[in-house]
Design a protein around this motif. Structure first.
Motif, PDB file in Angstrom:
ATOM      1  N   LYS A   4     -14.675 -25.450  35.780  1.00  0.00           N
ATOM      2  CA  LYS A   4     -13.484 -24.778  35.280  1.00  0.00           C
ATOM      3  C   LYS A   4     -13.081 -23.660  36.248  1.00  0.00           C
ATOM      4  N   VAL A   5     -11.775 -23.575  36.537  1.00  0.00           N
ATOM      5  CA  VAL A   5     -11.249 -22.584  37.483  1.00  0.00           C
ATOM      6  C   VAL A   5     -10.203 -21.712  36.800  1.00  0.00           C
ATOM      7  N   LEU A   6     -10.318 -20.401  37.001  1.00  0.00           N
ATOM      8  CA  LEU A   6      -9.290 -19.469  36.555  1.00  0.00           C
ATOM      9  C   LEU A   6      -8.303 -19.255  37.701  1.00  0.00           C
ATOM     10  N   ILE A   7      -7.028 -19.367  37.401  1.00  0.00           N
ATOM     11  CA  ILE A   7      -5.982 -19.198  38.413  1.00  0.00           C
ATOM     12  C   ILE A   7      -5.388 -17.807  38.265  1.00  0.00           C
ATOM     13  N   ALA A   8      -5.724 -16.925  39.203  1.00  0.00           N
ATOM     14  CA  ALA A   8      -5.330 -15.519  39.116  1.00  0.00           C
ATOM     15  C   ALA A   8      -3.975 -15.290  39.765  1.00  0.00           C
ATOM     16  N   ASN A   9      -2.959 -16.002  39.250  1.00  0.00           N
ATOM     17  CA  ASN A   9      -1.616 -15.890  39.810  1.00  0.00           C
ATOM     18  C   ASN A   9      -0.612 -16.411  38.796  1.00  0.00           C
ATOM     19  N   ASP A  74     -15.401 -18.384  30.579  1.00  0.00           N
ATOM     20  CA  ASP A  74     -16.604 -19.019  31.109  1.00  0.00           C
ATOM     21  C   ASP A  74     -16.277 -19.980  32.255  1.00  0.00           C
ATOM     22  N   VAL A  75     -15.603 -19.453  33.279  1.00  0.00           N
ATOM     23  CA  VAL A  75     -15.231 -20.283  34.430  1.00  0.00           C
ATOM     24  C   VAL A  75     -16.299 -20.234  35.518  1.00  0.00           C
ATOM     25  N   ASP A  76     -16.195 -21.167  36.462  1.00  0.00           N
ATOM     26  CA  ASP A  76     -17.102 -21.189  37.615  1.00  0.00           C
ATOM     27  C   ASP A  76     -16.517 -20.441  38.810  1.00  0.00           C
ATOM     28  N   ALA A  77     -15.171 -20.486  38.916  1.00  0.00           N
ATOM     29  CA  ALA A  77     -14.523 -19.979  40.128  1.00  0.00           C
ATOM     30  C   ALA A  77     -13.166 -19.381  39.799  1.00  0.00           C
ATOM     31  N   ILE A  78     -12.677 -18.564  40.712  1.00  0.00           N
ATOM     32  CA  ILE A  78     -11.359 -17.942  40.588  1.00  0.00           C
ATOM     33  C   ILE A  78     -10.542 -18.268  41.834  1.00  0.00           C
ATOM     34  N   HIS A  79      -9.353 -18.813  41.622  1.00  0.00           N
ATOM     35  CA  HIS A  79      -8.425 -19.081  42.727  1.00  0.00           C
ATOM     36  C   HIS A  79      -7.354 -17.998  42.707  1.00  0.00           C
ATOM     37  N   PRO A  80      -7.221 -17.223  43.796  1.00  0.00           N
ATOM     38  CA  PRO A  80      -6.274 -16.102  43.796  1.00  0.00           C
ATOM     39  C   PRO A  80      -4.836 -16.480  44.107  1.00  0.00           C
ATOM     40  N   GLY A  81      -4.591 -17.732  44.521  1.00  0.00           N
ATOM     41  CA  GLY A  81      -3.235 -18.128  44.877  1.00  0.00           C
ATOM     42  C   GLY A  81      -2.763 -17.442  46.141  1.00  0.00           C
ATOM     43  N   LEU A  82      -1.553 -16.901  46.115  1.00  0.00           N
ATOM     44  CA  LEU A  82      -1.021 -16.148  47.252  1.00  0.00           C
ATOM     45  C   LEU A  82      -0.346 -14.887  46.725  1.00  0.00           C
ATOM     46  N   GLU A  96     -17.448 -12.424  43.548  1.00  0.00           N
ATOM     47  CA  GLU A  96     -18.769 -12.946  43.890  1.00  0.00           C
ATOM     48  C   GLU A  96     -19.871 -12.156  43.187  1.00  0.00           C
ATOM     49  N   GLU A  97     -19.710 -10.844  43.108  1.00  0.00           N
ATOM     50  CA  GLU A  97     -20.716  -9.993  42.460  1.00  0.00           C
ATOM     51  C   GLU A  97     -20.862 -10.305  40.975  1.00  0.00           C
ATOM     52  N   HIS A  98     -19.795 -10.785  40.361  1.00  0.00           N
ATOM     53  CA  HIS A  98     -19.835 -11.119  38.940  1.00  0.00           C
ATOM     54  C   HIS A  98     -20.255 -12.568  38.695  1.00  0.00           C
ATOM     55  N   GLY A  99     -20.684 -13.254  39.738  1.00  0.00           N
ATOM     56  CA  GLY A  99     -21.238 -14.598  39.580  1.00  0.00           C
ATOM     57  C   GLY A  99     -20.245 -15.732  39.639  1.00  0.00           C
ATOM     58  N   PHE A 100     -19.004 -15.439  40.024  1.00  0.00           N
ATOM     59  CA  PHE A 100     -18.001 -16.489  40.172  1.00  0.00           C
ATOM     60  C   PHE A 100     -17.821 -16.813  41.657  1.00  0.00           C
ATOM     61  N   THR A 101     -17.300 -17.983  41.940  1.00  0.00           N
ATOM     62  CA  THR A 101     -16.962 -18.342  43.319  1.00  0.00           C
ATOM     63  C   THR A 101     -15.513 -17.956  43.595  1.00  0.00           C
ATOM     64  N   PHE A 102     -15.301 -17.270  44.696  1.00  0.00           N
ATOM     65  CA  PHE A 102     -13.946 -16.923  45.133  1.00  0.00           C
ATOM     66  C   PHE A 102     -13.433 -18.073  45.984  1.00  0.00           C
ATOM     67  N   ASP A 306      -3.802 -32.863  51.130  1.00  0.00           N
ATOM     68  CA  ASP A 306      -3.567 -31.898  50.065  1.00  0.00           C
ATOM     69  C   ASP A 306      -4.369 -30.638  50.388  1.00  0.00           C
ATOM     70  N   LEU A 307      -3.693 -29.610  50.877  1.00  0.00           N
ATOM     71  CA  LEU A 307      -4.382 -28.410  51.337  1.00  0.00           C
ATOM     72  C   LEU A 307      -5.048 -27.634  50.204  1.00  0.00           C
ATOM     73  N   VAL A 308      -4.424 -27.574  49.053  1.00  0.00           N
ATOM     74  CA  VAL A 308      -5.017 -26.836  47.935  1.00  0.00           C
ATOM     75  C   VAL A 308      -6.252 -27.567  47.419  1.00  0.00           C
ATOM     76  N   ARG A 309      -6.171 -28.885  47.349  1.00  0.00           N
ATOM     77  CA  ARG A 309      -7.337 -29.675  46.958  1.00  0.00           C
ATOM     78  C   ARG A 309      -8.493 -29.450  47.929  1.00  0.00           C
ATOM     79  N   GLU A 310      -8.191 -29.461  49.220  1.00  0.00           N
ATOM     80  CA  GLU A 310      -9.229 -29.239  50.228  1.00  0.00           C
ATOM     81  C   GLU A 310      -9.790 -27.831  50.146  1.00  0.00           C
ATOM     82  N   GLN A 311      -8.925 -26.866  49.855  1.00  0.00           N
ATOM     83  CA  GLN A 311      -9.360 -25.481  49.697  1.00  0.00           C
ATOM     84  C   GLN A 311     -10.388 -25.364  48.572  1.00  0.00           C
ATOM     85  N   ILE A 312     -10.146 -26.043  47.474  1.00  0.00           N
ATOM     86  CA  ILE A 312     -11.065 -26.021  46.334  1.00  0.00           C
ATOM     87  C   ILE A 312     -12.362 -26.745  46.679  1.00  0.00           C
TER      88      ILE A 312
END
Length: 447
Positions: A4-9, A74-82, A96-102, A306-312
């Motif tokens: 699960k990914v949180l989208i911070a945008n 309860d996500v695994d990672a956060i995607h900051p967008g742009l 990263e300090e809070h245990g999520f993947t940036f 797909d650049l966003v897919r590759e980024q993930i």
């Protein structure tokens, strides 16, 4: 792969990331301000969390609120967008300090490239040509005058922590330097909390060429060609195209290899864009963006990647699965940034969309969060859509773009669609003969 990914945008980029996650089978969590409650990315997410009132500082720039939302969901990672916190090294470290993947590069690389002076120094050490200028921030007016004479007038004063033309002033002659320096420092402090500035030689009528890079955690690095972003107004990109009509295949391969080697040398991870000024057959590095770019779809169009897919995937620790020799470029692509603003005065135009009809047909793509009846709030960036067109060659692409612009209807708010319709028919644009100052010169001639 992430669960699960949180989208911070917000807006179109949040929707774009959401779609890439869906393609990977990854659940998404949308965050939103109270102004974006009915936004399309919120409607289509698996889960959503309200993180604050409309003001960005209280919502999309609120690190504590974002991390709290990630914990609640309860996500695994956060995607900051742009934009927002996408190039904030402190936020990346906190994630990263809070245990999520940036989902992006390391905080160290964000910090390195976020400061224009350290970025320029790192690029120079990695064998990348840079614009002649100072090696560090100028400490006084006297030092600035001495160094400016060594560099040669005219000179640009640029904010070390800047971007988007903020904290940038031009001094044509020695007597203009002191005032320009003072203005640049004030702008830099106001916009970035850092008044450090440096000097660069001013290049007449260059093109803005950027190279897309993709790197994984296993030492694999590829470049995905270049984009020409020279059509700008007040240092803000308006139209981009790939490949650049100004470069030969040999120049394209050369600058791509230089950029890829530099990224490999510093151990970079994720997507990144090395930006250059190009003039007289020479490239000069100006900065590196450590995030996905607004204009990434035109690279996707000519490469099929797909650049966003590759980024993930890269952030999840997966290898690229291909090498430079596997990259194939096909056809030509152009992107128009559609903004909610008056086409001539550029005054923002928030409000309710009372009619929406996007163009279609072969080779036409729309990245947008708009829909009939939606609200465009006044609190954020005015870009509401990206029109991306792909064709077999540049002529076909331009003709297809002209047709698509004629079909595009956004009612209820003002947009810059009319400006794009005029640009695409301009003889200089048709010929691919323009530089970073062309659009403002051309617009002045139209008035």
């Amino acid at each position: 792969m992430f669960r699960k990914v949180l989208i911070a945008n917000r807006g179109e980029i949040a929707l774009r990331i959401q779609r890439a996650c869906r393609d990977l089978g990854v659940a998404t969590v949308a965050v939103h301000s109270t102004a974006d409650t009915d936004s399309m990315h919120v409607r289509l997410a698996d889960e959503s969390v309200c993180i604050g009132p409309p003001a960005s500082r209280d919502s999309y720039l609120n690190k504590a609120a974002l991390l709290t939302a990630a914990s609640i969901a309860d996500v695994d990672a956060i995607h900051p967008g742009l934009g927002f916190l996408s190039e904030n090294a402190g936020f990346a470290a906190m994630v990263e300090e809070h245990g999520f993947t940036f989902i992006g590069p390391t905080p160290e690389h964000i910090a390195m490239m976020g400061d224009k002076i350290t970025a320029k120094r790192a690029a120079k050490e990695a064998g990348v040509p840079v614009v002649p200028g100072t090696d560090g921030p100028v400490q006084s007016d006297g030092e600035a005058i001495r160094l400016a004479h060594e560099i040669g007038f005219p000179v640009l004063i640029k904010a070390a922590g800047g971007g988007g033309g903020k904290g940038m002033q031009l001094a044509q002659r020695p007597e203009e330097l002191e005032r320009a320096l003072s203005m640049a420092k004030r702008e830099a402090q106001a916009n970035f909390g850092n008044d450090a500035v440096y000097l660069e030689r001013y290049l007449y009528r260059p093109r803005h060429i950027e190279v897309q890079i993709l790197a994984d955690n296993h030492g694999n690095v590829v470049h995905l060609g270049e984009r020409d972003c020279s059509l700008q107004r007040r240092y803000q990109k308006v139209v981009e195209e790939a490949p650049s009509p100004a470069l030969t295949p040999e120049q394209r391969a050369s600058i791509g290899e230089i950029a890829a080697n530099a990224v490999r040398r510093i151990g970079y991870r994720g997507v990144g864009t090395m930006e250059f000024l190009y003039t007289g057959g020479e490239f000069f590095f100006i900065e590196m963006n450590t995030r996905i770019q607004v204009e990434h779809p035109i690279t996707e169009a000519i490469t099929g990647i797909d650049l966003v897919r590759e980024q993930i995937r890269v952030a999840a620790g997966e290898p690229l699965g291909y090498s430079q020799s596997d990259i194939r470029f096909s056809g030509h692509a152009i992107e128009c940034r559609v903004n909610a603003e008056h086409a001539r005065t550029f005054v923002p135009s928030p409000g309710r969309v009372t009619g929406y009809h996007p163009p279609g047909g072969i080779g036409v793509r729309i990245d947008s969060h708009l829909y009939d009846g939606c609200m465009v709030p006044p609190h954020y960036d005015s870009m509401v859509s990206k029109l991306i067109v792909h064709g077999r060659d540049r002529d076909m692409c331009r003709q297809r773009l002209q047709r698509a612009l004629g079909e595009y209807v956004i009612a209820g708010i003002e947009t810059n669609l009319d400006l794009h319709r005029r640009i695409v028919t301009a003889p200089d644009f048709a010929a691919g003969d323009y530089d970073i100052h062309w659009l403002e010169r051309w617009m002045a001639e139209q008035d």
